[in-house]
Design a protein around this motif. Structure first.
Motif, short mmCIF file in Angstrom:
data_model
loop_
_atom_site.label_atom_id
_atom_site.label_comp_id
_atom_site.label_asym_id
_atom_site.label_seq_id
_atom_site.Cartn_x
_atom_site.Cartn_y
_atom_site.Cartn_z
N ARG A 1 0.83 -1.22 0.00
CA ARG A 1 0.00 0.00 0.00
C ARG A 1 0.86 1.25 0.00
N GLY A 2 2.13 1.09 -0.32
CA GLY A 2 3.05 2.21 -0.15
C GLY A 2 3.07 3.21 -1.29
N GLY A 3 2.58 2.84 -2.44
CA GLY A 3 2.75 3.68 -3.62
C GLY A 3 1.74 4.81 -3.70
N PRO A 4 1.97 5.73 -4.63
CA PRO A 4 1.05 6.86 -4.79
C PRO A 4 -0.34 6.45 -5.24
N THR A 5 -0.45 5.30 -5.90
CA THR A 5 -1.78 4.89 -6.35
C THR A 5 -2.64 4.39 -5.19
N SER B 1 -2.83 5.96 -2.15
CA SER B 1 -2.95 6.98 -1.10
C SER B 1 -4.36 6.99 -0.50
N ARG C 1 -4.59 4.16 1.99
CA ARG C 1 -3.92 4.48 3.26
C ARG C 1 -4.79 5.41 4.10
#
Lengths: 390, 357, 292
Positions: free
Chosen positions: B339-343, B345, B348
């Protein structure tokens, strides 16, 4: 508190009893406010079948009241703008043993003397009403005056008509307190504000006990769960209401008609079947005292399905699409609690219909309207007084 | 004569990536889970995916969905996990029982732990003509294509340019259908760029800021009317099928029946059973994982399934606190990575809100 | 690169992280040796041999390219969302990454042959069968046809359900633009303009009970507070599917009408069975002659 509300009469409860009472009060020109904690028909009135059953009433005042109520249905069907799906289809009660037949025969006699048409049928004669019955069916009784109605449409129709005649309906409004001064109801405090009113009708169903506590009166109403299975829609296959004798046994606590099976007895299982105007078959039902739990249970769903096949084997092929449970407001003797309370003027009870709410709603509304406005009723309601209980 | 009832330590509802991984993880802790699934095959949605998957080596990334599904099913067989197929869970009752309709008949299960991995359902929206034959969910189209080998139509319009819409559009092309276009009301795709590029590369026009108005036809879809949101210009696409890929909704009904607290997160598909980071719902003994716990990727579902099983195994006493904590730490770190990427957000954001209460 | 940095920074801001030297971007910059894009180095090396170009521009959770490469020429690292970094010198042009990249975003370029030609290898997953010697349409990332190219070689790679790697000969100037080959030409018919569109009228919202949107709007507008109440009043969602299709649009309709959020309406009280089940099954088989 943004505004001070007032009304000539406040009705607590937006179920079929509250709606009927509002309707009849409005017909007499009264100013009415209905307070409903959730939404119209969100309690037992929206979670029941549509039986307007006369042959299940106790001979005597109960039956007399039901007969009066039944007479009001056709005119309501005319008067209300909502189609209440009133259908004078008659009702069949089936016996699974000769003992039950004997008991039904005796009851038929008593009901007839109370003015009801009831006919005893042999298994062969049942064919006129039903395509096929279970092999264990020993016959039954048929009451042509039994009828069917859509209880939700009835409630909504009555409320809508009352509204048209000027009634105010507050949904999502909870009663917090009822103020009594000098032995008279003065105010109803609600989550929507305080309402000045000198007359309050408690039609709160299973919430009646709680409402009663506000004026320090014990209203002995307990929730009794009834579970129902809903099948897919089919072309008309049931010409009339059908029930089993055990349904009456568990309802009226008649020892001869109680289910003999232990599990069925525990569930208070009694067979009912009705096909609604939309084609769904409603199969019932149970009588369980489990507090305010309105969940359906796997045991009951299984037992209802099994019991239904016992009476009408051909239902085996139907798909069940939903189950639901309603909580009947039950009084200790299964009869409604109607009338005034001692020491608090302006407080009226219209509750405890114990599963007869839909059937008795029109007459209850009419009698309550008379009681509130005139102080007397066209039918003696003394037998339904709160004070009949010790 | 009452319903037959069976006691068991753990039941997993749903044999998709979340459910199968939950069962595998439980097996590692020595718990034999019973996996129930209404479909005829295990693997959930993976079973009908023919594209290669994103994620990491922990999730079988780089392999095709059906290959990952087959590996997980095999893994379950090796681990002694029983997967009961064609078995629909009809109800989940406050007492904890599950009502099952399976090949054996209708019966009750009384598990000590229940993992709800029921996945998501396709969101629907009504428009004129939506009941015409030929209008279908993208997932349904995918089943036709990849399971039954049937083309949903010769010329198809895809509505929705998220990952599902783009992937299914590509698969329609692979199966030999023409895709007249992909229609999307937003300004851009919510899906991955690579999916968008794959579709564009095949010459399929993608219409952003366009919305579907109606399907036309007598006995089936013959055309679709599409409006450009900004210009109000209406155009008619002559197609014989219309696929809707307008989002997925977590299937939270069983959790609601069971009495689990239901939360709401638009970013995760709507209503879902509230759960903590360790996948425990508000009801002790009930866990949730995968799309049922909020719509995300299959890789996330797998790790969530494992997390749920770790929590269940710990609560059942099959896993001691230290081992559970170690496993959990690894899984949570992996999820954080996914879940770390910009897609992600929005994911998160929603997860932070959910964890806060 | 600039764009990527901005994205990273905005993400870090959103998460309240300090933007600093130690961030992920910095590590990648170090690895990439300060190069601005993945192409510059590959372009040079492709003069000598076939080399992979990783055209992966979005930080999504994906790293099969790293494990696909047996030479360790592609690195993603511990952060599964990090963009892959390739080292053209180490790449042996085997093509495994081309086959295994789920985004089909890696290709090989080879400019070692003379004559202003380049060989580009792209993944192919369509139904047609490309064969060496065929002519294919060569397209760029937008699907625009660059022209035709001769297929030099077709290989299958990447497990039992393999991906085809199609090597196509193109003018050298296209080498960095080619993203795919097409063997068939879809006839994309231009949609026709609809003049004076006046709306389509009402539509069903509940297909089982055949209830139109207008009816639901009317019921929703008359003060019902919950989906359950709306269902009771209008029978919407009470049919065979029990609202599986129409539940969400109904909730949205009701929320709009009563000026509340969908979340406030709640999920309601779903009741079993979740799927239709025959009475005979629910009741436990054929028991027509049994007695309680």
């Amino acid at each position: 508190m943004s505004e001070i509300l007032s009304s000539e009469v406040v009705i607590v409860g937006g179920g079929v009893i509250g709606a009927a009472t509002a309707y009849f009060l409005c017909k007499e020109g009264a100013e009415v406010m209905v307070i409903e904690a959730d939404d119209l028909a969100s309690g037992a009135s929206g979670a029941c079948d549509g039986f307007v059953s006369l042959q299940t009433k106790m001979p005597g005042v109960h039956l007399a009241m039901a007969l009066e109520s039944a007479r009001l249905f056709p005119s309501l069907a005319e008067d209300l703008e909502v189609n209440i799906e009133y259908n004078p289809c008659g009702g069949l009660m089936l016996a699974t043993s000769q003992e039950q037949m004997k008991e039904l025969r005796a009851r038929a006699k008593a009901l007839k003397s109370g003015g009801l048409e009831v006919e005893m049928l042999s298994p062969a004669e049942l064919k006129e009403y039903l395509p096929e019955v279970g092999k264990g069916i020993k016959g039954g009784s048929f009451c042509p005056q039994d009828a069917q109605v859509n209880p939700i449409s009835l409630t909504l129709g009555l409320a809508q008509k009352a509204q048209e005649m000027g009634a105010t309906i507050l949904r999502g409004c909870q009663v917090e307190n009822i103020v009594v001064t000098n032995n008279r109801v003065r105010e109803v405090h609600t989550t929507a504000g305080n309402i000045h009113s000198r007359r309050v009708v408690c039609a709160a169903g299973i919430g009646s006990n709680q409402i009663g506590k506000m004026i320090i009166v014990d209203v002995p109403v307990l929730p009794q769960r009834g579970q129902i299975l809903v099948t897919e829609q089919r072309d008309p296959i049931l010409k009339c209401l059908v029930s089993g004798a055990e349904y009456l046994g568990t309802k009226a606590n008649i020892p001869e008609l109680l289910p003999t099976d232990e599990e069925a007895a525990k569930l208070g299982l009694g067979f009912t079947a009705e096909q609604t105007a939309s084609g769904n078959v409603l199969l019932g039902s149970t009588r369980e005292f489990v507090g305010f739990d309105s969940n359906t249970t796997p045991e009951a769903m299984n037992a209802i399905a099994r019991n239904a096949m016992r009476f009408l084997p051909w239902v085996e092929d139907l798909d069940v699409i939903r189950s639901f449970a309603g909580l009947r407001p039950c009084s200790p003797d299964g009869l409604p609690i109607l009338g005034t309370v001692k020491g608090v003027k302006g407080f009226y009870l219209a509750t405890g219909h114990s599963g007869d709410g839909v059937c008795l709603a029109p007459i209850t509304g009419k009698l309550l309207s008379e009681l509130v406005l005139d102080g007397e009723t066209s039918l003696d309601i003394e037998p339904f007084s709160l004070y009949r209980f010790k | 004569m009452a319903l037959p009832a069976y006691e068991c330590p753990m039941v997993v509802v749903g044999a998709g990536p979340a459910g199968l991984c939950a069962a595998l993880e439980a097996a590692e802790a020595g718990i034999r889970a019973l996996v129930m699934d209404e479909n005829e095959r295990g693997g959930g949605q993976l079973y009908k995916q023919i594209h290669r998957f994103f994620g990491s080596r922990h999730h079988g990334a780089g392999k095709r969905g059906f290959e990952i599904a087959a590996e997980m099913v095999e893994g379950c067989e090796r681990a002694g996990v029983e997967i009961r197929l064609s078995s629909a869970v009809l109800g989940c009752f406050p007492g904890g029982e599950l009502l099952v309709d399976g090949p054996e008949g209708v019966y009750l299960l009384r598990p000590q732990a229940t993992v709800l991995a029921t996945g998501a359902a396709e969101r629907c929206f009504p428009f004129a003509g939506w009941t015409l034959p030929g209008v279908m969910g993208a997932g349904a189209a995918q089943t036709l294509l990849n399971v039954h080998g049937v083309l949903p139509g010769k010329r198809v319009l895809m509505v929705g340019a998220g990952n599902v819409g783009l992937i299914v559009a590509y698969q329609l092309l692979q199966a030999g259908a023409e895709v007249a276009g992909v229609v999307e009301a937003e300004r851009g795709s919510r899906g991955y760029e690579v999916h968008l590029q794959r579709v564009r590369r095949e010459g399929v026009p993608v219409y952003f800021r366009h919305r579907l108005l109606a399907a036309e036809g007598d006995e089936g879809v013959e055309a679709a009317l599409v409006e450009s949101v900004d210009e109000g210009r209406v155009r008619r696409f002559r197609v014989d099928a219309l696929c809707l890929a307008v989002g997925l909704v977590p299937q939270a009904e069983l959790a609601a029946m069971r009495g689990c607290r239901i939360a709401y997160a638009d970013e995760l598909g709507g209503f879902l059973p509230w759960h903590d980071r360790e996948m425990r719902t508000s009801v002790p003994g009930v866990y949730v994982a995968g799309d049922a716990a909020g719509v995300e990727e299959a890789s996330v579902a797998m790790d969530e399934g494992r997390l749920a099983a770790v929590a269940a195994a710990e609560d059942l006493g099959a896993l001691d606190g230290a081992r559970a904590a170690a496993k959990r730490k690894e899984l949570l770190a992996r999820l954080e990575g996914l879940r770390g990427g910009p897609t992600a957000s929005h994911i998160r954001r929603a997860r932070a809100r959910l964890n806060a209460g | 690169m600039k764009e990527r940095k901005e994205r990273k920074e905005s993400k870090e801001r959103e998460e309240g992280k300090a933007t600093g030297e130690g961030g992920r971007g910095a590590a990648r910059d170090a690895l990439q040796g300060g190069r601005d894009d993945p192409w510059t180095a590959a372009w040079e090396v492709s003069r000598r041999k076939a080399v992979a170009v990783v055209d992966c521009r979005q930080e999504i959770p994906c790293d099969p390219c790293e494990t696909a490469c047996r030479k360790g020429a592609i690195r993603v690292g511990d952060d599964v969302c990090a963009l892959p970094i390739s080292e053209p010198e180490t790449c042996d042009g085997c093509g495994r990454c081309v086959a295994l990249c789920p985004g089909m975003a890696i290709y090989l370029i080879d400019r070692s042959a003379d004559g202003g030609k380049a060989a580009v290898t792209v993944p192919y997953e369509m139904g047609e069968e490309p064969r060496a010697g065929m002519e294919a349409r060569v397209v760029d990332g937008e699907g625009k046809e660059l022209g035709r190219g001769k297929i030099l070689e077709v290989r299958a790679m990447g497990g039992a359900a393999a991906t085809l790697l199609v090597k196509v000969e193109v003018p050298e100037t296209w080498a960095l633009k080619v993203r795919g080959v097409r063997l068939r030409q879809m006839f994309i018919e231009e949609p026709e303009e609809v003049e004076g569109y006046r709306g389509t009228g009402d539509c069903l919202i509940c297909r089982c009970e055949e209830i139109a949107r207008a009816e639901v709007e009317k019921a929703a507008g008359s003060g019902f507070r919950s989906l359950a109440a709306l269902r009771r009043a209008s029978r919407v969602g009470l049919g065979y599917c029990q609202g599986r299709f129409c539940r969400e649009p109904l909730r949205e309709e009701l929320a709009r009408k009563c000026g509340r959020g969908v979340e406030e309406l709640g999920i309601g009280s779903p009741r079993p069975p979740l799927r239709p089940v025959k009475i005979s099954r629910l009741g436990g088989g054929d028991v027509r002659d049994t007695q309680f």
